[in-house]
Design an enzyme around this catalytic site. Sequence first.
Site, PDB file in Angstrom:
ATOM      1  N   ARG A   1       0.849  -1.186   0.000  1.00 42.79           N
ATOM      2  CA  ARG A   1       0.000   0.000   0.000  1.00 42.79           C
ATOM      3  C   ARG A   1       0.887   1.239   0.000  1.00 42.79           C
ATOM      4  O   ARG A   1       1.909   1.283   0.712  1.00 42.79           O
ATOM      5  CB  ARG A   1      -0.911   0.031   1.225  1.00 42.79           C
ATOM      6  CG  ARG A   1      -2.121  -0.889   1.141  1.00 42.79           C
ATOM      7  CD  ARG A   1      -3.126  -0.443   0.070  1.00 42.79           C
ATOM      8  NE  ARG A   1      -4.288  -1.296  -0.005  1.00 42.79           N
ATOM      9  CZ  ARG A   1      -4.443  -2.333  -0.834  1.00 42.79           C
ATOM     10  NH1 ARG A   1      -3.481  -2.659  -1.668  1.00 42.79           N
ATOM     11  NH2 ARG A   1      -5.564  -3.023  -0.827  1.00 42.79           N
TER      12      ARG A   1
ATOM     13  N   GLU B   1      -3.795   7.180  -4.937  1.00 35.80           N
ATOM     14  CA  GLU B   1      -4.006   6.638  -6.295  1.00 35.80           C
ATOM     15  C   GLU B   1      -5.298   7.181  -6.895  1.00 35.80           C
ATOM     16  O   GLU B   1      -6.276   7.368  -6.165  1.00 35.80           O
ATOM     17  CB  GLU B   1      -4.070   5.107  -6.229  1.00 35.80           C
ATOM     18  CG  GLU B   1      -2.760   4.521  -5.787  1.00 35.80           C
ATOM     19  CD  GLU B   1      -2.787   2.993  -5.692  1.00 35.80           C
ATOM     20  OE1 GLU B   1      -3.769   2.371  -6.149  1.00 35.80           O
ATOM     21  OE2 GLU B   1      -1.831   2.435  -5.163  1.00 35.80           O
TER      22      GLU B   1
ATOM     23  N   HIS C   1      -0.457  -0.173  -9.929  1.00 32.80           N
ATOM     24  CA  HIS C   1      -1.175  -1.072  -9.012  1.00 32.80           C
ATOM     25  C   HIS C   1      -1.690  -2.327  -9.734  1.00 32.80           C
ATOM     26  O   HIS C   1      -2.899  -2.553  -9.829  1.00 32.80           O
ATOM     27  CB  HIS C   1      -2.336  -0.329  -8.326  1.00 32.80           C
ATOM     28  CG  HIS C   1      -2.777  -1.005  -7.059  1.00 32.80           C
ATOM     29  ND1 HIS C   1      -3.335  -0.327  -6.000  1.00 32.80           N
ATOM     30  CD2 HIS C   1      -2.744  -2.312  -6.673  1.00 32.80           C
ATOM     31  CE1 HIS C   1      -3.637  -1.172  -5.025  1.00 32.80           C
ATOM     32  NE2 HIS C   1      -3.278  -2.388  -5.415  1.00 32.80           N
TER      33      HIS C   1
HETATM   34  C1  DGY Z   1      -5.247  -6.147  -2.772  1.00 30.67           C
HETATM   35  O1  DGY Z   1      -5.808  -7.219  -2.933  1.00 30.67           O
HETATM   36  O2  DGY Z   1      -5.265  -5.549  -1.700  1.00 30.67           O
HETATM   37  C2  DGY Z   1      -4.529  -5.597  -3.939  1.00 30.67           C
HETATM   38  O3  DGY Z   1      -3.955  -4.376  -3.695  1.00 30.67           O
HETATM   39  C3  DGY Z   1      -5.417  -5.561  -5.156  1.00 30.67           C
HETATM   40  O4  DGY Z   1      -4.564  -5.683  -6.255  1.00 30.67           O
END
Ligand code: DGY
Length: 323
Positions: free
Chosen positions: A242, A271, A289
Amino acid sequence: MAGPRQSTPSVLIARRLLPAGLDRLAASCEIRKGGLDAIPERLRELAPGVAAIVSDPTVTVDEPLLEAAGPQLEIVANFAVGYDSIDLEACRRRGVAVTNTPDVLTDATAELALALTLAAARRITDAEADLRSGRWTGWDPGAHLGLELSGAIFAVVGSGRIGRRYAELVRPLAGEILYVGRRPQPDFERRLGAGRAELADALRLADVVSLHAPASPETRHMIGRDELAAMGPGAILVNAARGSLVDSAALAEALRDGSIGAAGLDVYEDEPRVPADLLDAPRCVLLPHIGSATARARDAMASTVADNVLAALAGTEPPNRVA
Ligand code: DGY
């Protein structure tokens, strides 16, 4: 869970759900779709009366959305493993179950973190950009010099499923694997010869630091100016978890002044905005992402969403409940 259910329950797909999940839900539910550009106001317009909301990491599930949905809402099923965009407390207060999609995206996301590691180490995107733009004038002994990973010390920050899988993937390259995690993981240590470390020691020792921790107030900017300074000019930072884990302004500065060697990022603090100073930073691989973006993982995620929604609507415990 909430009160009496409608005969044909309504499901709000906040943005987009792939057919592997959507078709199964559409067989027994009325479907409302926000679409990829749905804004919070639009979601609140669509929400009244739904029994389920399918969210994803870009959708803020907060008190106003839950309130707009109403008391018959039974589940928020997140199309992702990370659920930091959902107000879990507000869901708990309303007796709304929250689920995610663990396991099915572990390989895809760990593989992407490995790809970022290799790309950052060998400056793959810079080298390709030089070739495509005609700047490559021939083999040059001093050009595009990267970092060699064989024998490197890897630090895995966050020792959940994805972090552990990343460690397995880099094991053949690694001289040593360190992990930073809340709990000791004796199996993981035994299997991979990994050693548990404090973050400060891992940053000081590692050639590659790969982040796999969830977003939370505690992990926000866990990598900032001081942590980057501790890493050293040959070190690589990878973040496929993240964006909030890294202070991006400090990272851009560390790349510019050479206090770290390279970075590979798949995620950003706000984002889809990518800070201009990161776009301009040297030795930095940036992806949009795509950690879980394989057809296999995304289909399985969609299907897992359907499993969870259908279980909740049938009055049974959803398999991947996190709150
Ligand atoms: C998640 O599953 O948290 C991812 O970031 C999605 O790609």
